[in-house]
Design an enzyme around this catalytic site. Structure first.
Site, PDB file in Angstrom:
ATOM      1  N   TYR A  29       0.831  -1.212   0.000  1.00 47.66           N
ATOM      2  CA  TYR A  29       0.000   0.000   0.000  1.00 47.66           C
ATOM      3  C   TYR A  29       0.865   1.262   0.000  1.00 47.66           C
ATOM      4  O   TYR A  29       0.495   2.271  -0.594  1.00 47.66           O
ATOM      5  CB  TYR A  29      -1.013  -0.023   1.154  1.00 47.66           C
ATOM      6  CG  TYR A  29      -2.207  -0.867   0.769  1.00 47.66           C
ATOM      7  CD1 TYR A  29      -3.240  -0.319   0.014  1.00 47.66           C
ATOM      8  CD2 TYR A  29      -2.257  -2.218   1.067  1.00 47.66           C
ATOM      9  CE1 TYR A  29      -4.308  -1.101  -0.409  1.00 47.66           C
ATOM     10  CE2 TYR A  29      -3.317  -3.008   0.651  1.00 47.66           C
ATOM     11  CZ  TYR A  29      -4.345  -2.443  -0.083  1.00 47.66           C
ATOM     12  OH  TYR A  29      -5.390  -3.208  -0.514  1.00 47.66           O
ATOM     13  N   GLN A  81     -15.273   3.358  -6.806  1.00 52.51           N
ATOM     14  CA  GLN A  81     -14.604   2.207  -6.200  1.00 52.51           C
ATOM     15  C   GLN A  81     -13.123   2.534  -5.999  1.00 52.51           C
ATOM     16  O   GLN A  81     -12.379   1.732  -5.462  1.00 52.51           O
ATOM     17  CB  GLN A  81     -14.730   0.994  -7.124  1.00 52.51           C
ATOM     18  CG  GLN A  81     -16.165   0.580  -7.369  1.00 52.51           C
ATOM     19  CD  GLN A  81     -16.272  -0.333  -8.584  1.00 52.51           C
ATOM     20  OE1 GLN A  81     -16.200  -1.543  -8.479  1.00 52.51           O
ATOM     21  NE2 GLN A  81     -16.421   0.264  -9.748  1.00 52.51           N
ATOM     22  N   HIS A 118     -14.897   1.843  -1.615  1.00 53.10           N
ATOM     23  CA  HIS A 118     -13.795   0.962  -1.211  1.00 53.10           C
ATOM     24  C   HIS A 118     -12.743   1.675  -0.370  1.00 53.10           C
ATOM     25  O   HIS A 118     -11.615   1.197  -0.252  1.00 53.10           O
ATOM     26  CB  HIS A 118     -13.158   0.308  -2.449  1.00 53.10           C
ATOM     27  CG  HIS A 118     -14.073  -0.691  -3.116  1.00 53.10           C
ATOM     28  ND1 HIS A 118     -13.863  -1.199  -4.374  1.00 53.10           N
ATOM     29  CD2 HIS A 118     -15.214  -1.279  -2.675  1.00 53.10           C
ATOM     30  CE1 HIS A 118     -14.836  -2.063  -4.685  1.00 53.10           C
ATOM     31  NE2 HIS A 118     -15.668  -2.112  -3.673  1.00 53.10           N
ATOM     32  N   CYS A 143      -6.467   2.025  13.242  1.00 49.11           N
ATOM     33  CA  CYS A 143      -5.901   0.962  14.070  1.00 49.11           C
ATOM     34  C   CYS A 143      -6.780  -0.287  13.999  1.00 49.11           C
ATOM     35  O   CYS A 143      -7.998  -0.195  14.170  1.00 49.11           O
ATOM     36  CB  CYS A 143      -5.814   1.458  15.511  1.00 49.11           C
ATOM     37  SG  CYS A 143      -5.380   0.158  16.674  1.00 49.11           S
ATOM     38  N   THR A 188     -15.129   0.709 -15.274  1.00 37.60           N
ATOM     39  CA  THR A 188     -15.179  -0.395 -14.318  1.00 37.60           C
ATOM     40  C   THR A 188     -15.591  -1.677 -15.018  1.00 37.60           C
ATOM     41  O   THR A 188     -16.459  -1.663 -15.892  1.00 37.60           O
ATOM     42  CB  THR A 188     -16.108  -0.080 -13.119  1.00 37.60           C
ATOM     43  OG1 THR A 188     -16.194  -1.250 -12.292  1.00 37.60           O
ATOM     44  CG2 THR A 188     -17.507   0.358 -13.526  1.00 37.60           C
TER      45      THR A 188
HETATM   46  P1  OAD Z   1     -10.920  -3.315 -13.169  1.00 37.68           P
HETATM   47  O1  OAD Z   1      -9.442  -3.355 -13.321  1.00 37.68           O
HETATM   48  O2  OAD Z   1     -11.621  -4.585 -12.858  1.00 37.68           O
HETATM   49  O3  OAD Z   1     -11.579  -2.738 -14.491  1.00 37.68           O
HETATM   50  C1  OAD Z   1     -11.093  -1.581 -15.113  1.00 37.68           C
HETATM   51  C2  OAD Z   1     -11.991  -1.262 -16.279  1.00 37.68           C
HETATM   52  O4  OAD Z   1     -11.574  -0.027 -16.830  1.00 37.68           O
HETATM   53  C3  OAD Z   1     -11.972  -2.292 -17.410  1.00 37.68           C
HETATM   54  O5  OAD Z   1     -13.315  -2.569 -17.779  1.00 37.68           O
HETATM   55  C4  OAD Z   1     -11.237  -1.551 -18.550  1.00 37.68           C
HETATM   56  O6  OAD Z   1     -11.710  -1.942 -19.844  1.00 37.68           O
HETATM   57  C5  OAD Z   1     -11.586  -0.119 -18.252  1.00 37.68           C
HETATM   58  N1  OAD Z   1     -10.632   0.895 -18.714  1.00 37.68           N
HETATM   59  C6  OAD Z   1      -9.287   0.797 -18.861  1.00 37.68           C
HETATM   60  N2  OAD Z   1      -8.777   1.983 -19.255  1.00 37.68           N
HETATM   61  C7  OAD Z   1      -9.811   2.856 -19.348  1.00 37.68           C
HETATM   62  C8  OAD Z   1      -9.924   4.239 -19.688  1.00 37.68           C
HETATM   63  N3  OAD Z   1      -8.857   4.985 -19.994  1.00 37.68           N
HETATM   64  N4  OAD Z   1     -11.166   4.812 -19.682  1.00 37.68           N
HETATM   65  C9  OAD Z   1     -12.258   4.076 -19.361  1.00 37.68           C
HETATM   66  N5  OAD Z   1     -12.201   2.767 -19.025  1.00 37.68           N
HETATM   67  C10 OAD Z   1     -10.993   2.165 -19.005  1.00 37.68           C
HETATM   68  O7  OAD Z   1     -11.239  -2.178 -12.064  1.00 37.68           O
HETATM   69  P2  OAD Z   1     -12.561  -1.964 -11.209  1.00 37.68           P
HETATM   70  O8  OAD Z   1     -13.776  -2.281 -11.987  1.00 37.68           O
HETATM   71  O9  OAD Z   1     -12.435  -0.647 -10.582  1.00 37.68           O
HETATM   72  O10 OAD Z   1     -11.493  -3.636  -5.202  1.00 37.68           O
HETATM   73  O11 OAD Z   1     -12.374  -3.075 -10.087  1.00 37.68           O
HETATM   74  C11 OAD Z   1     -13.309  -3.145  -9.044  1.00 37.68           C
HETATM   75  C12 OAD Z   1     -12.625  -3.506  -7.765  1.00 37.68           C
HETATM   76  O12 OAD Z   1     -11.831  -4.694  -7.942  1.00 37.68           O
HETATM   77  C13 OAD Z   1     -11.619  -2.477  -7.270  1.00 37.68           C
HETATM   78  O13 OAD Z   1     -12.199  -1.421  -6.549  1.00 37.68           O
HETATM   79  C14 OAD Z   1     -10.735  -3.312  -6.378  1.00 37.68           C
HETATM   80  C15 OAD Z   1     -10.548  -4.502  -7.284  1.00 37.68           C
HETATM   81  O14 OAD Z   1     -10.203  -5.684  -6.652  1.00 37.68           O
HETATM   82  C16 OAD Z   1     -10.880  -3.795  -4.021  1.00 37.68           C
HETATM   83  O15 OAD Z   1      -9.676  -3.669  -3.869  1.00 37.68           O
HETATM   84  C17 OAD Z   1     -11.828  -4.124  -2.916  1.00 37.68           C
END
Ligand code: OAD
Length: 261
Positions: free
Chosen positions: A69, A103, A121, A129, A191
């Site tokens: 992190y 997220q 998230h 803590c 997403t």
């Molecule tokens: P992902 O990595 O699963 O998805 C990212 C999305 O962004 C994909 O659908 C890509 O096609 C799209 N993408 C990439 N570049 C882009 C751009 N320039 N403009 C628009 N879209 C683009 O990420 P999340 O959906 O955020 O959770 O993942 C959800 C959660 O899974 C996160 O919050 C995290 C992860 O594990 C936790 O850590 C709890």
């Protein structure tokens, strides 16, 4: 992107909207230089979430998780909000109520100027803590590699982010559901829409009558369910969307550009 790529019915609904929610994921920050999670280049293709993003991983090896992190915090501290974040913030000048439901833990929406941001998230800039739950302000130990200890009880300090198997922060989740339930338009951006319960936000908005538009360079579960899919990058699509909305809001008498319904 040409104006023709923004569907007319989305612009019309946005032009008349009182309330808009923008639901964002890692792709929103990709053009700022923050890595996404899934896909060939994604974080989870190189690391195992169960070794880095769970409470049991932290208790097993706090230093490893803290270091990971700390690394992500360093990346996030050096990047800037992109055109997409700024366009989302600009929406607040064009629509009476705008809520960002994200997220992402990177704080980039607030840094871009969005004022109503529900972080489902957590936020990597906050820590607390694990023993007594007290928030932990990072002072001089910011530069130290050691896992900090709580000033109140000596417990281990962890980042205030949601790990796998954990509940979402109640206040943010409830506020997000309220905003989605009252929205005229929901725009999901960047997403993959596979992590629940966050991924249910667009469906909650649609069920309550909102038009749902998905912005993503790749189709996925959200684009399939959406009323409108705009294939493209956040930093390219959202500024164009806002430009058209500005024109529409200032001159409601002029014809709405864009392709047919
Ligand atoms: P992902 O990595 O699963 O998805 C990212 C999305 O962004 C994909 O659908 C890509 O096609 C799209 N993408 C990439 N570049 C882009 C751009 N320039 N403009 C628009 N879209 C683009 O990420 P999340 O959906 O955020 O959770 O993942 C959800 C959660 O899974 C996160 O919050 C995290 C992860 O594990 C936790 O850590 C709890």
């Amino acid at each position: 992107m040409s104006p023709l790529d923004i569907p007319r019915r989305l612009l019309e609904r946005l032009g008349a909207a009182d309330s808009v929610v923008v639901f964002t994921g890692a792709g929103m920050s990709a053009e700022s230089g923050v890595p996404t999670f899934r896909g060939a280049e994604g974080i989870w293709s190189r690391f195992k979430p169960e070794e880095l993003a769970t409470m049991s991983a932290f208790l097993r090896n706090p230093q490893l998780v803290w270091d990971w992190y700390a690394h992500r915090r360093t990346i996030i501290a050096t990047v800037q909000p992109n055109e997409g974040h700024r366009a989302v913030a600009d929406l607040e000048h064009l629509v009476p109520r705008v809520a960002v439901i994200t997220q992402n833990i990177d704080n980039l929406h607030r840094r871009a100027g969005s004022t109503v941001v529900h972080e489902l998230h957590g936020n990597i800039e906050r820590n607390y803590c694990v023993k007594c739950g007290a928030p932990h302000e990072m002072g001089s130990e910011r530069a130290s590699p050691e896992v900090p200890r709580c000033a109140m009880c000596g417990g281990l300090v962890r980042p205030d982010v949601v790990w796998f198997g954990e509940l979402l922060p109640e206040e943010d989740w409830e506020a997000a559901v309220r905003a989605a339930s009252g929205a005229d338009v929901c725009i999901s951006v960047g997403t993959s829409g596979v992590v629940y319960p966050a991924a249910s936000i667009p469906a909650i908005a649609r069920k309550a009558g909102a038009l749902h538009a998905d912005v993503n360079p790749e189709p996925g579960p959200l684009s399939e369910a959406a009323d409108v899919f705009i294939k493209g990058l956040a930093g390219a699509v959202l500024p164009v969307l806002v430009q058209h909305l500005e024109k529409l809001r200032s001159r409601p008498d002029i014809a709405v550009p864009g392709e047919g319904r």
